[in-house]
Scaffold this motif. Structure first.
Motif, PDB file in Angstrom:
ATOM      1  N   GLY A  46       1.549  21.628  16.101  1.00 41.64           N
ATOM      2  CA  GLY A  46       1.420  21.983  14.702  1.00 41.64           C
ATOM      3  C   GLY A  46       1.271  23.486  14.554  1.00 41.64           C
ATOM      4  O   GLY A  46       1.433  24.242  15.514  1.00 41.64           O
ATOM      5  N   ALA A  47       0.961  23.913  13.351  1.00 42.74           N
ATOM      6  CA  ALA A  47       0.749  25.332  13.075  1.00 42.74           C
ATOM      7  C   ALA A  47      -0.367  25.461  12.056  1.00 42.74           C
ATOM      8  O   ALA A  47      -0.604  24.542  11.265  1.00 42.74           O
ATOM      9  CB  ALA A  47       2.033  25.981  12.549  1.00 42.74           C
ATOM     10  N   SER A  48      -1.049  26.591  12.099  1.00 43.82           N
ATOM     11  CA  SER A  48      -2.117  26.832  11.132  1.00 43.82           C
ATOM     12  C   SER A  48      -2.157  28.306  10.766  1.00 43.82           C
ATOM     13  O   SER A  48      -1.849  29.174  11.583  1.00 43.82           O
ATOM     14  CB  SER A  48      -3.477  26.381  11.692  1.00 43.82           C
ATOM     15  N   ASP A  49      -2.523  28.552   9.516  1.00 44.59           N
ATOM     16  CA  ASP A  49      -2.727  29.927   9.078  1.00 44.59           C
ATOM     17  C   ASP A  49      -3.955  30.486   9.772  1.00 44.59           C
ATOM     18  O   ASP A  49      -4.949  29.780   9.965  1.00 44.59           O
ATOM     19  CB  ASP A  49      -2.911  29.990   7.557  1.00 44.59           C
ATOM     20  N   GLN A  50      -3.880  31.741  10.126  1.00 44.47           N
ATOM     21  CA  GLN A  50      -4.991  32.436  10.765  1.00 44.47           C
ATOM     22  C   GLN A  50      -5.379  33.593   9.847  1.00 44.47           C
ATOM     23  O   GLN A  50      -4.811  34.672   9.939  1.00 44.47           O
ATOM     24  CB  GLN A  50      -4.587  32.943  12.158  1.00 44.47           C
ATOM     25  N   SER A  51      -6.323  33.335   8.959  1.00 45.63           N
ATOM     26  CA  SER A  51      -6.727  34.362   8.002  1.00 45.63           C
ATOM     27  C   SER A  51      -8.151  34.837   8.245  1.00 45.63           C
ATOM     28  O   SER A  51      -8.567  35.850   7.691  1.00 45.63           O
ATOM     29  CB  SER A  51      -6.577  33.849   6.569  1.00 45.63           C
ATOM     30  N   ARG A  52      -8.907  34.082   9.070  1.00 47.04           N
ATOM     31  CA  ARG A  52     -10.276  34.499   9.382  1.00 47.04           C
ATOM     32  C   ARG A  52     -10.632  34.043  10.788  1.00 47.04           C
ATOM     33  O   ARG A  52     -10.008  33.136  11.339  1.00 47.04           O
ATOM     34  CB  ARG A  52     -11.261  33.953   8.371  1.00 47.04           C
ATOM     35  N   ASP A  53     -11.636  34.680  11.362  1.00 51.18           N
ATOM     36  CA  ASP A  53     -12.083  34.325  12.710  1.00 51.18           C
ATOM     37  C   ASP A  53     -12.486  32.861  12.758  1.00 51.18           C
ATOM     38  O   ASP A  53     -12.996  32.321  11.772  1.00 51.18           O
ATOM     39  CB  ASP A  53     -13.283  35.190  13.115  1.00 51.18           C
ATOM     40  N   TRP A  54     -12.294  32.229  13.901  1.00 46.65           N
ATOM     41  CA  TRP A  54     -12.686  30.833  14.069  1.00 46.65           C
ATOM     42  C   TRP A  54     -14.205  30.750  14.010  1.00 46.65           C
ATOM     43  O   TRP A  54     -14.897  31.578  14.607  1.00 46.65           O
ATOM     44  CB  TRP A  54     -12.212  30.291  15.394  1.00 46.65           C
ATOM     45  N   ASP A  55     -14.722  29.747  13.324  1.00 46.77           N
ATOM     46  CA  ASP A  55     -16.178  29.557  13.231  1.00 46.77           C
ATOM     47  C   ASP A  55     -16.690  28.616  14.308  1.00 46.77           C
ATOM     48  O   ASP A  55     -17.821  28.159  14.272  1.00 46.77           O
ATOM     49  CB  ASP A  55     -16.579  29.057  11.843  1.00 46.77           C
ATOM     50  N   HIS A  56     -15.815  28.312  15.285  1.00 48.79           N
ATOM     51  CA  HIS A  56     -16.193  27.393  16.360  1.00 48.79           C
ATOM     52  C   HIS A  56     -15.482  27.784  17.651  1.00 48.79           C
ATOM     53  O   HIS A  56     -14.476  28.497  17.637  1.00 48.79           O
ATOM     54  CB  HIS A  56     -15.803  25.955  15.989  1.00 48.79           C
ATOM     55  N   TRP A  57     -16.047  27.359  18.753  1.00 47.48           N
ATOM     56  CA  TRP A  57     -15.379  27.378  20.051  1.00 47.48           C
ATOM     57  C   TRP A  57     -14.737  26.001  20.215  1.00 47.48           C
ATOM     58  O   TRP A  57     -15.204  25.024  19.643  1.00 47.48           O
ATOM     59  CB  TRP A  57     -16.395  27.555  21.178  1.00 47.48           C
ATOM     60  N   GLU A  58     -13.679  25.922  21.030  1.00 49.62           N
ATOM     61  CA  GLU A  58     -13.103  24.634  21.364  1.00 49.62           C
ATOM     62  C   GLU A  58     -12.672  24.649  22.820  1.00 49.62           C
ATOM     63  O   GLU A  58     -12.470  25.706  23.411  1.00 49.62           O
ATOM     64  CB  GLU A  58     -11.929  24.277  20.458  1.00 49.62           C
ATOM     65  N   ARG A  59     -12.572  23.437  23.391  1.00 48.24           N
ATOM     66  CA  ARG A  59     -12.005  23.302  24.732  1.00 48.24           C
ATOM     67  C   ARG A  59     -11.317  21.946  24.840  1.00 48.24           C
ATOM     68  O   ARG A  59     -11.618  21.020  24.094  1.00 48.24           O
ATOM     69  CB  ARG A  59     -13.048  23.493  25.825  1.00 48.24           C
ATOM     70  N   HIS A  60     -10.403  21.883  25.799  1.00 47.83           N
ATOM     71  CA  HIS A  60      -9.570  20.702  26.000  1.00 47.83           C
ATOM     72  C   HIS A  60      -9.692  20.275  27.463  1.00 47.83           C
ATOM     73  O   HIS A  60      -8.987  20.807  28.322  1.00 47.83           O
ATOM     74  CB  HIS A  60      -8.111  21.015  25.626  1.00 47.83           C
ATOM     75  N   PRO A  61     -10.590  19.327  27.745  1.00 44.43           N
ATOM     76  CA  PRO A  61     -10.844  18.939  29.127  1.00 44.43           C
ATOM     77  C   PRO A  61      -9.706  18.211  29.838  1.00 44.43           C
ATOM     78  O   PRO A  61      -9.681  18.159  31.056  1.00 44.43           O
ATOM     79  CB  PRO A  61     -12.068  18.027  29.046  1.00 44.43           C
ATOM     80  N   VAL A  62      -8.746  17.647  29.085  1.00 48.94           N
ATOM     81  CA  VAL A  62      -7.707  16.855  29.737  1.00 48.94           C
ATOM     82  C   VAL A  62      -6.384  17.608  29.948  1.00 48.94           C
ATOM     83  O   VAL A  62      -5.445  17.045  30.497  1.00 48.94           O
ATOM     84  CB  VAL A  62      -7.439  15.526  28.990  1.00 48.94           C
ATOM     85  N   GLY A  63      -6.299  18.865  29.506  1.00 46.55           N
ATOM     86  CA  GLY A  63      -5.051  19.596  29.721  1.00 46.55           C
ATOM     87  C   GLY A  63      -5.071  20.982  29.108  1.00 46.55           C
ATOM     88  O   GLY A  63      -5.988  21.347  28.372  1.00 46.55           O
ATOM     89  N   GLU A  64      -4.042  21.751  29.427  1.00 51.24           N
ATOM     90  CA  GLU A  64      -3.910  23.107  28.909  1.00 51.24           C
ATOM     91  C   GLU A  64      -3.421  23.067  27.457  1.00 51.24           C
ATOM     92  O   GLU A  64      -2.731  22.140  27.052  1.00 51.24           O
ATOM     93  CB  GLU A  64      -2.915  23.916  29.753  1.00 51.24           C
ATOM     94  N   GLU A  65      -3.778  24.114  26.711  1.00 48.12           N
ATOM     95  CA  GLU A  65      -3.296  24.270  25.333  1.00 48.12           C
ATOM     96  C   GLU A  65      -2.341  25.447  25.302  1.00 48.12           C
ATOM     97  O   GLU A  65      -2.631  26.499  25.876  1.00 48.12           O
ATOM     98  CB  GLU A  65      -4.462  24.517  24.376  1.00 48.12           C
ATOM     99  N   ILE A  66      -1.233  25.283  24.616  1.00 47.16           N
ATOM    100  CA  ILE A  66      -0.248  26.354  24.467  1.00 47.16           C
ATOM    101  C   ILE A  66      -0.379  26.909  23.058  1.00 47.16           C
ATOM    102  O   ILE A  66      -0.271  26.169  22.079  1.00 47.16           O
ATOM    103  CB  ILE A  66       1.180  25.824  24.697  1.00 47.16           C
ATOM    104  N   LEU A  67      -0.636  28.217  22.948  1.00 47.52           N
ATOM    105  CA  LEU A  67      -0.776  28.885  21.657  1.00 47.52           C
ATOM    106  C   LEU A  67       0.311  29.941  21.537  1.00 47.52           C
ATOM    107  O   LEU A  67       0.428  30.822  22.396  1.00 47.52           O
ATOM    108  CB  LEU A  67      -2.156  29.546  21.548  1.00 47.52           C
ATOM    109  N   THR A  68       1.101  29.863  20.469  1.00 52.49           N
ATOM    110  CA  THR A  68       2.136  30.860  20.184  1.00 52.49           C
ATOM    111  C   THR A  68       1.848  31.461  18.822  1.00 52.49           C
ATOM    112  O   THR A  68       1.803  30.735  17.816  1.00 52.49           O
ATOM    113  CB  THR A  68       3.542  30.229  20.195  1.00 52.49           C
TER     114      THR A  68
END
Length: 136
Positions: A46-68
């Motif tokens: 998917g895609a999301s607008d990035q207009s402000r800093d993230w208010d959370h940390w996240e992690r994905h224990p079952v695999g890598e995340e691809i960010l473009t």
């Protein structure tokens, strides 16, 4: 009949059997993400607008995340073994977040981020605003 859509409004569930299913995206999609079992196998795109800093940390224990980063500029902060690591993404650049690494985004210039992420097991924790202010 098939129709064109944006990755902002409609996400794609890339299933292990190589099929791709569309899902209604947006903020309401994330409201019950911890309880969803339909995404346990495969990846979510998917895609999301990035207009402000993230208010959370996240992690994905079952695999890598691809960010473009499709537009704008952002800094990814990784809470990696051995200490914090920061990576600046400019429009058109991609970063693979390693499996199990806590990460968050700091927006330098508003834009849009495309993600391909494991569907299962995503975890979140809040950003400590006092710690972030000391580091940023």
């Amino acid at each position: 009949m098939a129709r064109a859509f944006t990755l902002q409004d409609t996400y794609i569930h890339l299933k292990p059997d190589d099929s791709a299913w569309t899902l209604e995206g947006g903020a309401h999609f994330w409201a019950d993400i911890a309880e969803r079992r339909d995404l346990d196998h495969g990846r979510l795109m998917g895609a999301s607008d990035q207009s402000r800093d993230w208010d959370h940390w996240e992690r994905h224990p079952v695999g890598e995340e691809i960010l473009t980063l499709l537009s704008g500029e952002m800094e990814l902060v990784l809470d990696a073994p051995g200490g914090e690591r920061r990576v600046v993404l400019k429009a058109g650049q991609t970063f693979v977040v390693p499996r199990g690494i806590w990460h968050r985004g700091i927006v330098k210039e508003p834009g849009r981020l495309m993600f391909v992420t494991p569907g299962a097991g995503t975890e979140h924790r809040p950003v400590d605003p006092h710690a972030a202010a000391r580091r940023d």
